[in-house]
Structure formats: C-alpha cells, structure tokens
Design an enzyme around this catalytic site. Structure first.
Site, PDB file in Angstrom:
ATOM      1  N   ASN B 288       0.871  -1.252  -0.017  1.00 55.67           N
ATOM      2  CA  ASN B 288      -0.034  -0.017  -0.141  1.00 55.67           C
ATOM      3  C   ASN B 288       0.786   1.210  -0.003  1.00 55.67           C
ATOM      4  OD1 ASN B 288      -2.957   0.434   0.132  1.00 55.67           O
ATOM      5  ND2 ASN B 288      -2.713  -1.693   1.125  1.00 55.67           N
ATOM      6  N   CYS B 375      -7.444  -0.759   8.602  1.00 54.61           N
ATOM      7  CA  CYS B 375      -7.105  -1.563   7.523  1.00 54.61           C
ATOM      8  C   CYS B 375      -6.758  -0.713   6.278  1.00 54.61           C
ATOM      9  CB  CYS B 375      -8.390  -2.465   6.911  1.00 54.61           C
ATOM     10  SG  CYS B 375      -9.910  -1.686   6.696  1.00 54.61           S
TER      11      CYS B 375
END
Lengths: 719, 603
Positions: B288, B375
C-alpha cells in the site's frame, strides 16, 4: 531447559482405591503429571501405579477433592486408565517420541499414554528413582500392550472376588433364553412366519451361533445342522408390514467344484422350501462387497482418532489449518455416510417395497450387526428407548456373536482382527441422535459412556467373542479354578458405574415419550414385552413385484460361490432413483418421532461426534457455551416444573407425586463448559484460545490477494 | 402432535413447495389469487412462464412483476410452487437461448441472485415473448441504472415502532459513560467537512483540539481519523478505529498524528503501549505504500505495537463466496464435501476475522491496553473487527436493540459502503467494488450464537431477516454509502427502517434460551473444530437440506415454559381454594402428575 514451577513434592502416603480382586503390581513415586495445556509445564506430583485392572495416577495433594464433580464414574476415575483402554504408549528420549511395545532397553524421561477414550496423559519420570522408572514403565507396557490369556482378564478376578448377586436384568432383554426370542417374535408379529429353534443347545450346530435363534418356519433341523448353520437365513426383526430382516453367514469360497455343487444344491433346496408363499419377495445384499471392508474401517478410524489425540496447543492449531481435508482424508465420516445410506436402502426395501431383506456376510457378525441395528433403530421406536436399545445390542451383538474380544483387541492377540465395528454403530446412532433429539430416550452422553464401557473389564458384555465362549468360561469346567461358575456384571446395570445423580445425565430430557395405552391395558402386558403400536400399519397394497424369490436364488448362489456382485440392492432391475425418491419424499414430510426415522446423509449433515472426540481438548472448550448451555436451561426449567408439581401435590394433599424421572441438578449452569460433563477439572482460565498458526496461503488467487480493496492513488492527495 | 408440525416458510422470500395452500376455484384463479402486495407496491406486468426449478424440475406458472418483487405461482396445485423474490436481490439477468434454439425450455431468462440462488424461466419462443419481461425486470431490478428511485421511497407500510429512533449516537455514547474527563464529543464533522464518510458526531480524546484533528486528518486516508468506538467500563481502555496513515514510499511522518496516538494511549491512564491492529496481511500493508498508504512504523510510533491480522481484501472474499455458491447451489457437492468446503476458504476467512476480533477484545479487556484498528480505508475489515470485538465485550450488543445499535453505529454511520458492496439497484454485476463483507460479519455473529446458544437475545431468523433486507431495498436502512449521502437523500424522512419491521414483531426474533448476563466477555473458539457452514442460510433453497422447523429443542423449551406458567397459575388458584377451605371443590381438575404425563406425551 524446561522450568517446572511447582511446589516441592509433598511426601504423603496415598493409596490407590482398589476394586475387589484388584491387586497392585508396581508403582513409582514422584511422578510429575502435566496438565496438558499450554506448554507451561504446569502439573502435579504424585504416584503412578499399575494394577491388574488399571494404571492410575494418585495426586499427592488431592485437595481438589472438595469440588466433587457432578458426573463421576465410580469405577474409573479421572486419572485412571484401564489396561484395555490404553491405546498407545510413547516414551520421550531427548525430546524424541518413541513407541513402546515390548522389551525396553532404555527407559524414557517422559511417558505419554494415549487412551482409547481419547485422553492423553503426559508423565514426567525425571524426578523418579531409576529403579522405580524401570519397574513402572516395563510393568505398564507389559500389562497393557502384550498378549494375554482370556482368563487373565480382570473380569474373572473381579467376578470371583465380588460375585454378582444382583438380578442385573433391569428391563434389558438379554436374548439368552428361548422365551426372550419368543417374546421378540410376538412383539414384532414375526411369529406367523418364523420360529425359535433350540437346535443349537449344547452348541451342537455351531459355537458361533447363540443357543437359540429364529429361522423361517419351513427350515428343518436337518438343514440347520448340515453346514453348521451356514447358508441358513437367520431372522433379525420383522417390520409392521410383515417384511423381515434376515442375515446369513456365507459359505466359504470352495475351490472344489463338487463341494460347490453340493452347496448350491443345498441352497436351492432351502429356497425352494421357502419360496412357497408367504415368503415370495427377498432381496439380498452382500455387505462384504457393498460396504467398506473391516480393514478399511480400521484404517479410517486409526487415522481419524489420531486427529483428536492432541499433544499440545501447537499441535491443535497446526492441524486446525487443514482441518476439513484432514478429516476427509481419514475417510471415517464417509464410511459413516455409506453405512447410513445402506441402512436407508434396506429400510426402503422393507418399508416401501414390502420385501424381505437378507444381509449376507462371511460370518454375519460384523457389518450385519451394524446394518440390522441401524435399520431397527430407524424403523422401530422401541429401539430408541434405553431398554429397547440395550436389548437390541444384546440381540444383534452379544447374542448375535460379534467378536468383541477380537475386534477390540482386548487380549492383544492379533492386530489383524481389530476393527472398531461397534464404535461405528455408535457413531452412526449419534448422527441420528443429534439430528432428531426428541426421538431418543437416551442422550449423546449415554452413547459416549457406552463407548467408554467397551474398555472396562468388569462387565462381561464386551469381553467375549460369542455366547459359547462366555458359557464355557463361566462354568469354570475348563479350568481347575474353584471359583467358577462366575456371575458377571452386565454393562446395562448403570448403577455400577454411576450414582443416580450422574445416571440422570444419560436420560434425554427432550425425549418425546410415546402416548401410553390405556391404564387397563397396560397392566396386562409386561413392560418388556409391550406390543409395538407405534408403527402405523400401512395398507397392504399390491406390491410391485419385480423379482420373485426363485429368480433371486441364482444371484444368491453365484454370489455365495464367490462371484461377487456389486450393490445388489440397487441392482439393474430397479429404477436408480427409487432410493432418492424414497429419501426425498420422507424428508419432505413432518417428522414423527415415534415412526420411521431416516437420517440426513448429505455432506454437511454428517458431523463429528464432538462430545466424544473433543471432550478432553482444552482448546476446544467453550466456556458457558455448547449444546450443554441449552440443555442446562431445559433441565433447570424441568426442575422448576417438578418442584411446582410437588407443591401442587401437597396442595392436593395427595402424597403420590407420580413416576417422575430424576433430573440432573446442575450447579451454576450458566458457567458450564461445553466439555461438560467430562473433563470438569480442565482449565478454568478465561483467556481466549488463539490460533498459533493460521493459514495465509492463497496461491491460486495471487492477483486478487495483491490488490487493494479499492485502487486509489492516495499519494496524489498530498502533493 | 405438536412436534410434528408442518415446516414454516420464511414469509419473505422462500420458495415453497408444500401443498399447504388450498386449491381455489380452478377457473380464473389469476383473478382470485391474492398476490402479496405491500402498500405502495404497484403491479407492472405478468406472464406465463415455465420455472425451471432445480429441485422439482420444470414448473408451469405465472409470474407477476411489481415495482418491488417477482412473484411466481405454479399452475399445478400439487404441490403449489411459489417464488417470492424482491427485485433488489437480483444481481444479473441474462437471456438464455436464441429465437432459433432447439431443445425444450431452452429459451428464456436466467436470473442470478445475491442470496445464493439462480432462477431460470423458460418462455415461449414465438413473438419475442421475453423481450418485454426482460426489459421490465431490468428496469425495476436496477432502478439506479434507469434513473428510477428505490422501492424504499415508494413503500407506504406502517409499523407500530419507528426504527429510525433506535440509534441515537449521543445516547449510545452516554450509555458507555461518555463524554468523561478524558474523552469528549466533537461536532467538528457536523457538516461532514472533516470527513465525508464519517458520522457527524465523533468521540475523541479530551486533550486533542479540533485543530489537532484537522491536522491528523491530513495524514489519514480519506481523512478517517482515529475516533473512539467503545470504552471498557473498568479498564477504561478503548477501541479506536481509523484508516491507514499516508506514509507512502518515502516513509513520511506526521508529528500531529504521532502525538495524537500518544494522547490516545495516555487517555486510559495506563502506561502500556498502544496496540495497533492492522487488519491486512503484512505484505499488503507494505504494498500500500506504493499508492501513498502504509502503516505505523516503529520509528515513528515508539509507544505503539503493531500487529497484522492477515485478513484478506474484498476481492478475495467475493471470490470465496462465489466458490461457496458453486458447491452448494443448486446441488450440494456430494463426494468430497469437506475438501470442497475447505477449498472455498470461506470458513478460513471467518476464522481469521474472528481471531482478529478476539485479539482486539482480549487486549482491551485483559491486556488493559487501548487499541487502534485499521485496514486500508477503515470501512470494511475495520468495521468487522470493531463490531465483533464490541459484541464479545459488551453484552448490550447481544440484545435485539443493542445489535441494531451496533450495526447502525459501526457499519452504517461509519460509512461501510453498502451501496458499493451490495450494488443496490445497480446493473453492473461485475463491479469490483462488490463484496460480501457485511454477510461475512453476520456469519461471524451466527458462529458466535451457535457456540453460545444462550448469550444472544435474537435468533437465527433475526440474522437471516437482516440479510434478506440487506438486498431487498424495501427499507432505507442499508441504502447509500455514507451518512452524508443518506442525509442528502433524506432517507430517514422518506423511507422506513428495517428495525421498524423487526421491532414491531419482536417475538418472531427472540431466542427463548437467552440468559441475560452482564459484563461477561464472550470469546468464541476460532477453530475449525467449531466453525461450521451456516446451512440454514447458504443452503436454505435446497429442500433436501432443510432443517427441522421449528427447532425441536426450542419447542420443547417453550412447552415447558408454558407448563410452568400454567402450574403457577393453577397453584395460585389452588391456594385460594384451599384457603377458603371448601373440600373437593376442584374435583374436576386432574391430578397434576397425570397432567405432566399428558403434556409429555404431547411432545
């Protein structure tokens, strides 16, 4: 390296509780028993003893005794392992596990005992004197793992030291008298076409057959005698419509052509006699070809039980990752499914096609017992009562000559003969019990303790291969013992193992009792012979005859002569979906708990008998959960209703309070664990159990795994 | 007698093949037959079709389409086959076969539903007979793609309860004892200016100013800053939720965010570290960074401990459910059920979600440490973890009302993107945004209720009803992605709440075994030995698998309850009679012991 944080051992004299006839063989002190839990090595010191009955660990500080468990076995305590209950013994040498079987050269630091009731004991011998280690380890291995003579079973010592004076019959029909069989014939209305014969008195026909058994009326004594009872259809049970379930032991394969011809002629003769009405329809099923072999069953169970003999927490979570495929690879659940399916097929023939069914097996004492018992449990609600079920076990298994001694390998004579056939039945019955809780008078706990009783050698029930073997060993004539004849206990006398409080857990509070017939009628019939009224008499419609008995004879003969046919019941002359249709149409109707009962057999419906297999595993424990949580609520409420009833009786000032079942009283039922009523002294910690190894691998979906939930370039926002 | 009752069918959308209905006058039954219709529901069209029932084979019938549902009734009455499907459940409508297709019943429509089933209808080939019905269905099943409103806005049902009143954030925080000297309520997001996917009312540390919050927002994905979800009444440890920090490839740091997390850590007065649970697998969190996200590094947050919970993303979950459907519909995989089930990974995902939630709950409860859960965006896995942990720790959420509040708070108000995940009224069935995250949460709740059958006030039917209306679009409850959008669409004014339906007939959803227990943490065992497939939901369309309804154990309990109440009543009567000392006055009443055996036989 292991740190043991425990108080110094307290020197205290603790003596084992010995049963009559039980003698101490060897012992070792300062043995450390781990509370198998979290690898923290917590445990207690105590004495490890071995007697001619059991291995027992005696806790040095048995202070925990004030917390008397509500469900306690009087014969086998929490830390007792009967010699027959020992499955495998491992020694740990330098962190390595080694199976211990015969003579030992080196003595281990740790002893792991795996039990047939799925308990696992871990003993540390590091603090024990070397001499004692030698004696106890070789003693335990010798007495539990090496072949022994029948007469050396504790059964005989116990019986001679504590003769059984109780009647012991307690409603269970033993099927060892002519009368018992006559009553059963009458109960099922089989007496029109079948008769009890006493041909085997003195075992002159066969040592494998019981003294009395039932055959078609037209079968002559001469025929029975000819092949020692082989090739003779023996009656198991008659269905309400007159169709009967029969079993037959097959002729051994004959190489000699002329012998085979004689046998064929003999069978032809028998069937010609029988094929006169009313015996016209008969289907045959050779179970040894349509069901898994005993070897398959043994292999499957060996793999299956291994999944529940857990050494530690790490082990538990490691196997959890691939749990379903592990389960499937054992094949045990699939075998249960196939056996249930076979039983439904037989039921379909009897119930819908009004056809007699003849089960054939080499000796007719293994899978025949499983299938015939299951069929009766499904069709005859009497078999779903406690006494009815016990009588069924007596009829099909004990009198029926199931070789308990060999199949359980109690004497360690031959591993080849070992096969958990009776356990297979209990596993199948459990599926029915959990699918239809109100239909059974007994609970799953009953089945669990019954399975445990297989290894308690004070009852004769599961410790003989046949009635003949029991009789010859009971009379004492074969040996010079002064003590014979023995009077053995039967396992059905539950008061031997459990006090009334604990026995209450064997009775199902959900059982939907059958509507009782009128009081006046009830008095005339003795309860054990009570006529079966539950099965609705379906109209005898003209049966769709597909094959008469005679035409089937050829099949049978070919079959018996060794040319095995596949699933005979589903053979080609039958529409393939007839089973499915029967199954589906039954399941689309509401359940009558006193009528026919068919198990669901689709994949998701066949489950693991959690109580029996998970009961000693702390990681699997649910605090305040599990089915016991609802059962406890029901029991609490029943208790309340009963006390109200007593109050009302008092108000009525009529002292008779009816025949009330005793209800187990649960202390603090809100906090019971799912392991209840077993393993009560297991850990009480409130820490949740967390997986120590989890699965992460999703190799086949690599591209999906790498993606983000929603692809948005967040770095842009910041510039 | 009582035990052998006929199966009960879900009134909402179950296919019924029982012969329960009586045969009406054979002629003109269409006119007489009552097609169920809600107030506000209007009939659009109807047509003769053949329903290709996967269990009973082809069934001739007539299908009725309204602006809310598809309703089919078989021509034959033995058995009567009825389909009652809200159009919102439809995910995809496909034409099967062409005008020239040979084969019997090969021309028609194949409808894929979001609730684990497919419906196939065969039509006559002459005169393009399926065109109309295809168009009508497409239009009303996917109103958003046709500039139409949801049925919820046309629904004119009346209920005795108003479900919109169930959740009031202020009173829920008050119930938790908030605000207090360490935690305050802020209205900084009143007009969704700080974060358009958060609710307007937020609870934050007392020691953080609104200005601080704005600075933190700049460093959190989509401005979803850490805010309080739940506070432990004893340890004062809190569950906070947020989105990932915007660390990026260069490993950016943000002093305000670091300080803010420290304020949170200190707020419960413990010196322990703040525990951060990143729901993602480690590798995904690292990956990410490439798109500007990431996780809290040890260097930047020395007072925090970070754990990854290894829960997979929405795409993995969607595929998993797809595989599950393959093995249960229309036929249940026969030969290798267990390994097939394992290969779907559905229960493994459930296990991971539960394991994560147990860790969160245990940390707050026995670890006495505050936790931060995130998350990527903090609206899928985060919502699962916080709400499940709260369910484990706070028995209030295990009541009917409490559970409604929990869903309303952690899911609806905190911007779980229901519209995108479910695709309400949207024709793009292949949209990558769709994912069964909420279903997975309800499954976890079901697993817990299965393991602890006395701990929840609601029953299985409650959970199934919630899932049915997750798709139905009959209520406004699950429509739209965020509170700000719902406000814009005036959902609470123009639509009804699902909780109105449920709370108006609560008795249907009550678990009779429920035992109220306060302050008891409930930890399920996240082991495959206990997790099982929710057969009554996933395989409910298959008549072979149908469970006994009502549950016999439950029924027995209800009978005992009735018996007890009856005894209490009769006892009172007796005491009155006896005290008036008239002998034999109650000669007609049977002896109580007789009565007991009578009632037992009834069962």
């Amino acid at each position: 390296p292991q740190e043991v944080h425990i108080k110094e051992p307290i020197e205290k004299e603790v003596n084992p509780h010995l049963l009559p006839g039980e003698t101490l063989l060897c012992e070792a002190s300062t043995v450390y028993k781990y509370i198998q839990e979290d690898g923290s090595n917590r445990g207690t010191y105590g004495k490890l003893v071995c007697t001619n009955f059991k291995i027992a660990f005696l806790d040095d500080d048995s202070a925990s005794d004030d917390n008397e468990p509500q469900f306690k076995n009087k014969i086998v305590g929490e830390n007792d392992i009967t010699l027959q209950c020992v499955d495998q013994i491992y020694g740990v040498y330098d962190e390595k596990k080694k199976l211990l079987t015969g003579q030992l050269r080196k003595y281990p630091e740790k002893l792991i005992i795996y039990c047939k009731d799925l308990r696992v004991f871990n003993f540390c011998l590091r603090y024990t004197k070397e001499e004692e280690v030698k004696r106890i380890v070789s003693g335990i291995v010798h007495h539990s793992q090496t072949p022994k003579l029948l007469k050396r079973l504790f059964l005989f010592s116990y019986a001679s030291a504590a003769p059984n004076n109780a009647d012991g019959r307690n409603q269970t029909v033993m099927f060892d008298t002519l009368e018992d069989w006559r009553d059963e014939l009458e109960r099922t209305r089989g007496n029109v076409k079948y008769k009890v014969v006493a041909t085997n008195e003195g075992y002159r026909v066969s040592e494998k057959l019981p003294l009395y058994f039932v055959v078609p009326i037209c079968v002559s004594e001469e025929n029975i005698l000819k092949y020692e009872g082989r090739g003779i259809p023996i009656w198991c049970w008659s269905c309400h419509n007159g169709a009967a379930l029969l079993k037959m032991s097959a002729f051994p394969k004959e190489q000699d052509d002329s012998t085979a011809q004689t046998q064929k002629a003999f069978l032809d003769g028998i069937y010609k006699t029988i094929s006169k009405p009313p015996y016209e329809l008969l289907k045959m099923d050779d179970l040894s070809s349509s069901l898994p072999s005993l070897q398959d069953i043994q292999t499957a169970y060996t793999r299956f039980k291994q999944l529940f003999l857990i050494d530690n927490s790490t082990d538990f979570w490691a196997t959890d990752v691939k749990w379903f495929s592990l389960l499937e690879s054992t094949n045990w659940l699939e075998i249960i499914r196939r056996v249930l399916k076979k039983a439904i097929e037989v039921v379909e023939c009897l119930e819908r096609q009004h056809t007699n069914v003849l089960l054939i097996e080499e000796s007719a004492t293994d899978l025949c017992c499983v299938i015939s018992s299951l069929v009766q449990v499904m069709m005859d609600s009497h078999s779903r009562t406690k006494s009815g079920f016990q009588s069924l076990i007596q009829k099909e298994w004990v009198a029926g000559g199931h070789c308990f001694l060999d199949r359980c390998n109690h004497l360690h004579k031959s591993d080849k003969e070992e096969a958990p056939i009776f356990l297979l039945l209990l596993n199948c019955i459990w599926q029915l019990v959990q699918q239809y809780p109100p239909a059974f008078e007994f609970t799953e706990t009953y089945l669990t303790v019954l399975s445990d009783s297989l290894y308690v050698p004070i009852f004769s029930t599961f410790f003989f291969n046949s009635q003949h073997q029991k009789d010859t060993n009971t009379s004492g004539e074969s040996l010079k013992t002064q003590s014979g004849p023995f009077r053995f206990l039967t396992v059905w006398d539950w008061s031997v193992q459990f006090d009334p409080k604990a026995q209450a857990f064997l009775n199902n509070p959900l059982y939907a009792e059958k509507p009782k017939p009128d009081k006046s009628q009830r008095k005339t019939a003795r309860f054990k012979h009570q006529r079966q009224l539950s099965l609705p008499l379906t109209q005898t419609k003209p049966s769709t005859k597909r094959g008469f008995f005679r035409e089937e004879t050829d099949h049978l003969i070919k079959n018996i002569l060794g040319k095995r046919f596949g699933k005979l019941i589903n053979s080609s002359d039958e529409p393939p979906n007839s089973f499915r249709e029967f199954y589906d149409s039954w399941h689309s109707k509401p359940v009558d708990y006193h009528g026919l009962l068919l198990p669901h057999i689709d994949g998701p419906e066949i489950k693991v008998w959690a109580q029996r297999y998970l009961r000693w595993i702390p990681e699997a424990q649910l605090h305040g959960g599990g089915t016991i949580a609802t059962a406890a609520k029901i029991l609490d409420l029943m208790e309340e209703v009963q006390s109200l009833q007593v109050k009302m009786d008092e108000e009525h000032s009529q002292a008779i309070s009816g025949n009330v079942h005793s209800i187990p009283v649960l202390r603090n039922s809100a906090r019971l664990s799912s392991l209840f009523p077993f393993a009560l002294l297991q850990r009480q910690s409130i820490k949740p159990a967390l997986p120590t190894s989890t699965w992460k691998d999703l190799e086949d979906e690599d591209d999906l795994v790498k993606r983000d939930d929603e692809f948005v370039d967040l770095s842009g926002d910041l510039s | 007698m009582a035990s052998s009752s006929t199966p009960i069918y879900n009134s909402n959308s179950l296919e019924s093949s029982s012969g329960k209905r009586t045969l009406k006058d054979g002629t003109n039954w269409e006119q007489h037959e009552e097609i169920p219709r809600l107030p506000g529901e209007t009939r659009v069209t109807d047509k003769d079709v053949i329903y290709m029932c996967p269990f009973n084979g082809p069934v001739k019938g007539r299908v009725y389409i309204t602006n809310y549902r598809l309703y089919l009734r078989s021509v034959e009455n033995d058995p009567v086959v009825v389909l009652n499907v809200p159009l919102g459940v439809i995910s995809k409508i496909e034409k099967m076969g062409g005008a020239s297709s040979r084969g019997e019943n090969s021309y028609g429509l194949d409808i894929t539903c979001k609730d684990m089933r497919n419906l196939r209808f065969a039509l006559k080939q002459e005169g393009h007979s399926r065109r109309d019905i295809f168009e009508v269905l497409t239009k009303y099943a996917f109103p958003q793609s046709h500039n139409l409103g949801f049925f919820a806005f046309a629904n004119e049902e009346k209920f005795s309860e108003n479900g919109w009143m169930v959740y009031n954030p202020m009173s829920e925080y008050r119930r938790q004892g908030l605000p207090n000297e360490r935690w305050r309520v802020t209205f900084i997001n009143e007009h969704y200016g700080l974060c358009d996917t958060y609710p307007s009312l937020l609870v934050v540390p007392y020691n953080a100013t609104d200005d601080d919050l704005k600075k933190v927002a700049a460093f959190r994905s989509r401005n979803r800053i850490p805010v309080l979800s739940w506070i432990h009444p004893e340890t004062q440890a809190v569950i906070m939720r947020c989105s990932q920090p915007l660390v990026g490839m260069s490993g950016k740091r943000n002093k305000d965010d670091e300080r803010y997390l420290d304020i949170i850590r200190e707020a419960n007065g413990q010196i322990s570290k703040l525990t951060i649970y990143d729901a993602r697998p480690n590798v995904n969190a690292v990956a990410n960074k490439a798109t500007g996200g990431g996780y809290e590094s040890e260097d930047a947050y020395p007072n925090a401990e970070l754990f990854f919970l290894d829960i997979h993303n929405i795409h993995v979950m969607r595929e998993s459910l797809k595989k599950l459907k393959d093995i249960v519909y229309p036929n249940v995989e026969e030969s290798h059920w267990l390994s097939s089930l394992e290969s779907t990974h559905w229960l493994e995902h459930i296990k991971l979600v539960l394991t994560g939630a147990i860790q969160v709950a245990d940390k707050v409860s026995s670890g006495r440490s505050s936790v931060l859960v995130h998350c990527s965006d903090g609206w899928d896995r985060t919502a699962q973890l916080t709400s499940l942990a709260m369910l484990m720790l706070d028995s209030y959420y295990r009541t009917i009302e409490g559970f409604e509040v929990l869903v309303q708070k952690e899911w609806i108000s905190f911007g779980h993107k229901f519209a995108s995940r479910i695709g309400h009224g949207d024709k793009n069935h292949a949209d990558a945004d769709r994912s069964p995250i909420f279903l997975q949460f309800i499954d976890c709740v079901w697993q817990m209720s299965k393991q602890f059958p006395t701990a929840f006030e609601f029953n299985e039917q409650f959970l199934i009803t919630i899932l049915d209306h997750l798709y139905s679009c009959r209520f406004g409850t699950f429509l739209y992605n965020s509170e700000s959008l719902r406000e814009k669409e005036k959902v609470t004014e123009k639509t009804l709440s699902l909780w109105s339906l449920i709370n108006s007939e609560k008795s249907k959803y009550i678990n009779p075994f429920y035992t109220k227990e306060l302050n008891r943490a409930l930890y399920p065992v996240a082991s495959m030995r206990h997790l099982e497939l929710w057969v009554n939901y996933y395989i409910r369309w298959n008549p072979r698998i149908r469970q006994q309804q009502p549950n016999p154990v439950e029924q027995r309990y209800m009978e005992l309850l009735a018996l007890r109440d009856d005894y209490i009543r009769r006892l009172e009567e007796l005491q009155i009679t006896n005290s008036s000392r008239i002998p034999n006055s109650s000669a007609s009443s049977a002896s109580p012991s007789q009565m007991v055996s009578h009632l037992q036989t009834h069962f």
